[in-house]
Design a protein around this motif. Sequence first.
Motif, PDB file in Angstrom:
ATOM      1  N   ASN A  93       0.808  -1.208   0.000  1.00 41.70           N
ATOM      2  CA  ASN A  93       0.000   0.000   0.000  1.00 41.70           C
ATOM      3  C   ASN A  93       0.847   1.267   0.000  1.00 41.70           C
ATOM      4  OD1 ASN A  93      -2.471   1.459   0.153  1.00 41.70           O
ATOM      5  ND2 ASN A  93      -2.249   1.652   2.366  1.00 41.70           N
ATOM      6  N   ARG A  94       1.920   1.288   0.803  1.00 42.45           N
ATOM      7  CA  ARG A  94       2.735   2.491   0.911  1.00 42.45           C
ATOM      8  C   ARG A  94       3.663   2.674  -0.291  1.00 42.45           C
ATOM      9  NH1 ARG A  94       1.397   6.010   5.306  1.00 42.45           N
ATOM     10  NH2 ARG A  94       0.030   4.732   6.563  1.00 42.45           N
ATOM     11  N   LEU A  95       3.828   1.662  -1.104  1.00 45.43           N
ATOM     12  CA  LEU A  95       4.670   1.784  -2.291  1.00 45.43           C
ATOM     13  C   LEU A  95       3.863   2.113  -3.543  1.00 45.43           C
ATOM     14  CD1 LEU A  95       7.100  -1.235  -1.713  1.00 45.43           C
ATOM     15  CD2 LEU A  95       7.418   1.168  -1.077  1.00 45.43           C
ATOM     16  N   VAL A  96       2.545   1.935  -3.472  1.00 44.68           N
ATOM     17  CA  VAL A  96       1.695   2.147  -4.650  1.00 44.68           C
ATOM     18  C   VAL A  96       1.850   3.544  -5.241  1.00 44.68           C
ATOM     19  CG1 VAL A  96      -0.700   2.384  -5.396  1.00 44.68           C
ATOM     20  CG2 VAL A  96       0.019   0.340  -4.142  1.00 44.68           C
ATOM     21  N   PRO A  97       1.708   4.637  -4.437  1.00 45.46           N
ATOM     22  CA  PRO A  97       1.763   5.963  -5.055  1.00 45.46           C
ATOM     23  C   PRO A  97       3.142   6.362  -5.558  1.00 45.46           C
ATOM     24  CG  PRO A  97       1.574   6.163  -2.685  1.00 45.46           C
ATOM     25  CD  PRO A  97       1.399   4.717  -3.002  1.00 45.46           C
ATOM     26  N   GLN A  98       4.152   5.558  -5.277  1.00 47.35           N
ATOM     27  CA  GLN A  98       5.469   5.810  -5.857  1.00 47.35           C
ATOM     28  C   GLN A  98       5.539   5.341  -7.310  1.00 47.35           C
ATOM     29  OE1 GLN A  98       7.663   7.451  -3.847  1.00 47.35           O
ATOM     30  NE2 GLN A  98       6.152   7.356  -2.189  1.00 47.35           N
ATOM     31  N   LEU A  99       4.506   4.604  -7.743  1.00 47.07           N
ATOM     32  CA  LEU A  99       4.527   3.995  -9.076  1.00 47.07           C
ATOM     33  C   LEU A  99       3.370   4.415  -9.976  1.00 47.07           C
ATOM     34  CD1 LEU A  99       5.394   0.382  -7.875  1.00 47.07           C
ATOM     35  CD2 LEU A  99       6.895   1.803  -9.275  1.00 47.07           C
ATOM     36  N   THR A 100       2.304   4.959  -9.415  1.00 47.01           N
ATOM     37  CA  THR A 100       1.076   5.134 -10.191  1.00 47.01           C
ATOM     38  C   THR A 100       1.212   6.122 -11.348  1.00 47.01           C
ATOM     39  OG1 THR A 100       0.420   6.528  -8.313  1.00 47.01           O
ATOM     40  CG2 THR A 100      -0.699   4.417  -8.555  1.00 47.01           C
ATOM     41  N   SER A 101       2.202   6.987 -11.324  1.00 52.21           N
ATOM     42  CA  SER A 101       2.351   7.944 -12.416  1.00 52.21           C
ATOM     43  C   SER A 101       2.978   7.316 -13.661  1.00 52.21           C
ATOM     44  CB  SER A 101       3.208   9.136 -11.978  1.00 52.21           C
ATOM     45  OG  SER A 101       4.516   8.716 -11.653  1.00 52.21           O
ATOM     46  N   ARG A 102       3.602   6.132 -13.510  1.00 51.68           N
ATOM     47  CA  ARG A 102       4.319   5.566 -14.663  1.00 51.68           C
ATOM     48  C   ARG A 102       4.039   4.089 -14.902  1.00 51.68           C
ATOM     49  NH1 ARG A 102       9.079   2.884 -13.313  1.00 51.68           N
ATOM     50  NH2 ARG A 102       9.668   2.912 -11.107  1.00 51.68           N
ATOM     51  N   CYS A 103       3.298   3.460 -14.029  1.00 54.04           N
ATOM     52  CA  CYS A 103       3.017   2.031 -14.165  1.00 54.04           C
ATOM     53  C   CYS A 103       1.532   1.769 -13.967  1.00 54.04           C
ATOM     54  CB  CYS A 103       3.813   1.209 -13.136  1.00 54.04           C
ATOM     55  SG  CYS A 103       5.612   1.275 -13.346  1.00 54.04           S
ATOM     56  N   GLU A 104       1.129   0.555 -14.295  1.00 57.72           N
ATOM     57  CA  GLU A 104      -0.220   0.084 -13.984  1.00 57.72           C
ATOM     58  C   GLU A 104      -0.137  -0.686 -12.675  1.00 57.72           C
ATOM     59  OE1 GLU A 104      -3.421  -3.173 -15.617  1.00 57.72           O
ATOM     60  OE2 GLU A 104      -1.865  -2.419 -16.953  1.00 57.72           O
ATOM     61  N   VAL A 105      -0.795  -0.195 -11.636  1.00 57.43           N
ATOM     62  CA  VAL A 105      -0.543  -0.682 -10.283  1.00 57.43           C
ATOM     63  C   VAL A 105      -1.833  -1.211  -9.663  1.00 57.43           C
ATOM     64  CG1 VAL A 105       0.523  -0.142  -8.061  1.00 57.43           C
ATOM     65  CG2 VAL A 105       1.167   1.161 -10.093  1.00 57.43           C
ATOM     66  N   VAL A 106      -1.707  -2.363  -8.998  1.00 55.49           N
ATOM     67  CA  VAL A 106      -2.755  -2.896  -8.141  1.00 55.49           C
ATOM     68  C   VAL A 106      -2.150  -3.159  -6.775  1.00 55.49           C
ATOM     69  CG1 VAL A 106      -4.074  -3.915 -10.026  1.00 55.49           C
ATOM     70  CG2 VAL A 106      -2.305  -5.267  -8.894  1.00 55.49           C
TER      71      VAL A 106
END
Length: 545
Positions: free
Chosen positions: A417-430
Motif C-alpha cells: 500500500n505504501r509503495l503504490v503511489p510511488q509507481l502510479t504515475s508511470r506504471c499500472e498498479v494494483v
Amino acid sequence: MRTFTDNSVARRGAPRTPPTPRPAPPTPRRLPAALLPWSWAAVLFALYATVAVRRHALLRTTGYDLGIFEQAVRAYAHLRPPVVPLRGEDFNLLGDHFHPALALLAPLYRLWPSPLCLLLAQSALLAVAAVPLVSWAGSALGRRSAHAVALAYGLSWGIASAAAFDFHEVALAVPLLSFAAVALGQRRWRAAVAWAAPLVLVKEDLGLTLAALGCVIAWKGPRRLGALTAAAGLLASAVQIRLLLPALNPAGGYAHGGNLDDGAHASPLAAIALAPLDALRPDIKAMTLILVFAPSALLALRSPLALLAVPTLGWRMLSQNGFHWGTSFHYSAVLMPLVVAGLIDALRPWRREAHPLGVRQLRATLTTALAVTLVLLPSFPLAQLAQRATWRTTGHIEAARALLARIPDGASVAASNRLVPQLTSRCEVVLFPAYPVDARLPGPGPADGGEPKKLPRPTAEWIIHDSHAPEAWPYRTGHWPYPAGQQAAELTAAEDSYGYRRVAHRDGITLLRRAPDPGEPGGRGERIPSAMAGFPGGDGVLAKR
C-alpha cells in the motif's frame, strides 16, 4: 543715563528662537489590505505543501487513497473515463463517489504527471480557502483580528488532517464553501448560491450542504431564492445517490449506502426515534462534535452559518463506519471554513457596538480561539514538521527507491500500500497481496476477527513488497489490508506456486518478477486486456488468472 549691560536683561529683550522640531517617527509600512489575505494563503500553502511533499518522500502516502485518485486523474488527463485498477477491474471511480469536478485537475496532471501534482493542488486549494475568511475578518473585525482568523483556520486540526493524508476530492469543496459562507454572512445571497452550486459536482453528499445554505437564505433573505436552492441541492443528491452512482458502480447500488443502515433497529420508526442517541454514541462522536467547533471557542454555534455543517455532521455521526466518527482523515476539512466564518459572523456585533467591553470581548474570544488551536496543534499532523524523523531519509527509504527504480515504465505491478503511489504515475498498479474482486477486497482476515480466506493469485508482471510496518498516521501502526503473516505467506506462494522469481531483496523489501508466460514475448497464450491499456507506455498485457 544709566546703561544696563546685564546679559540677563538683554536675553529677556531678545526674540526667542523657535525650537527645532523633532522628526516624526517613520510610519511602519503595512501590507496593503488587498494583499493581506493572499499573503496568508501563500504562507499556508508553503506549510501544507511541505508536510505533504515530505510525507510522500518518506513513503507515508498510500495507494488507498492517493494512488486511487491519481489513477482517476491520469485517466481524465488522457481523455478516458476514470477507470481505477486499484479499485478493481474496469472500476469506474464515479461509481464510488460522484466527483466529476476531479477532471479540472487533468490539464495540470497532463503537464506534470506526478502524485506531487495532486498533493500540491490540494495544498493550494486548502490555502486559498483562507482568502475570503481573512478578507472578511479584516473589514468586519480589524486587521489584527484578520491575522488571528488566518491562524485559527490555517492551523485548525480539520485542515491539518486533510493536508497530511494523501489527496481527496473534498479539497475542491473547501474554497467553494469558504467563499459561499462569507458571501452568506455578508448577505450577498446570489453570490453565496453561485459559489455553493458547484459543490454538487464534488461529492454526492454536498448537495445536502447546498440545501442547508438554501434554508438559511430562505430564513434570513429572499425566500424564493432560498427555496429553489434547497430544492436543487436535495434533488442533486437524490439523483446522484439513487440513479447515477448505482448505474456507474460495477457492483450496482450505492457503494456507501450500508454505512447508514446496520439493521440494529426493528423498524424505521425506531431508527428515527433513536437517531439523536445514535448520533452521540459512542463517546468519540460527542468529542468530535465539540472539537469541530473548538477552533471558534464554540462561538460559531451562535451564527446561522453553523447550520451549513449539519448535513456533514449528520451523516458522519449516523454512519456505521467508525472512521467517520473521529478527527482523523479528511472528513472535517469541509467544516473548518464554516466554523471560522461562523466565528466572524458571531463577533461582528461586538465590533459595531460602542460598549467599552466590546473590544475586550473581541480580543478575549480570538485569544481563546487561538489558544485552543495551538493546544490541539501537537496532536495533529502539522506538528510533524517539528519532528526530526520528518527531515531524515533512512536507509530503508533509500532501499525502497533503489528497488522501485528497477521497475520499468509501463509495467504492471502489484505493490504494498505504501509503495503504490510511488509507481502510479508511470506504471499500472494494483494492491498486493490482493486486488479487489467485484469491487471489494477479499476478506476479512485474522486481523479483523475472521478466518483467513484464500486470496486471488497475483496477475501483475512485478511484485514489490515491504515487510516493514511503516509510520501509519492516521491508521494504526501495522500492515494493511492484511496482517504481516498473511502477506508473507502470499509472497512465498508467489515464488513457490505462481511462477515469480526473486530479482532483489534489500532491507525487508522484496522485488519479484513473473517468469515469461504464454501470451507474452516468447510465449504462446492469450492476451488479457489491461484495465489501463492504451495509456502511454502501457503494454496492456496481464497474466491469465
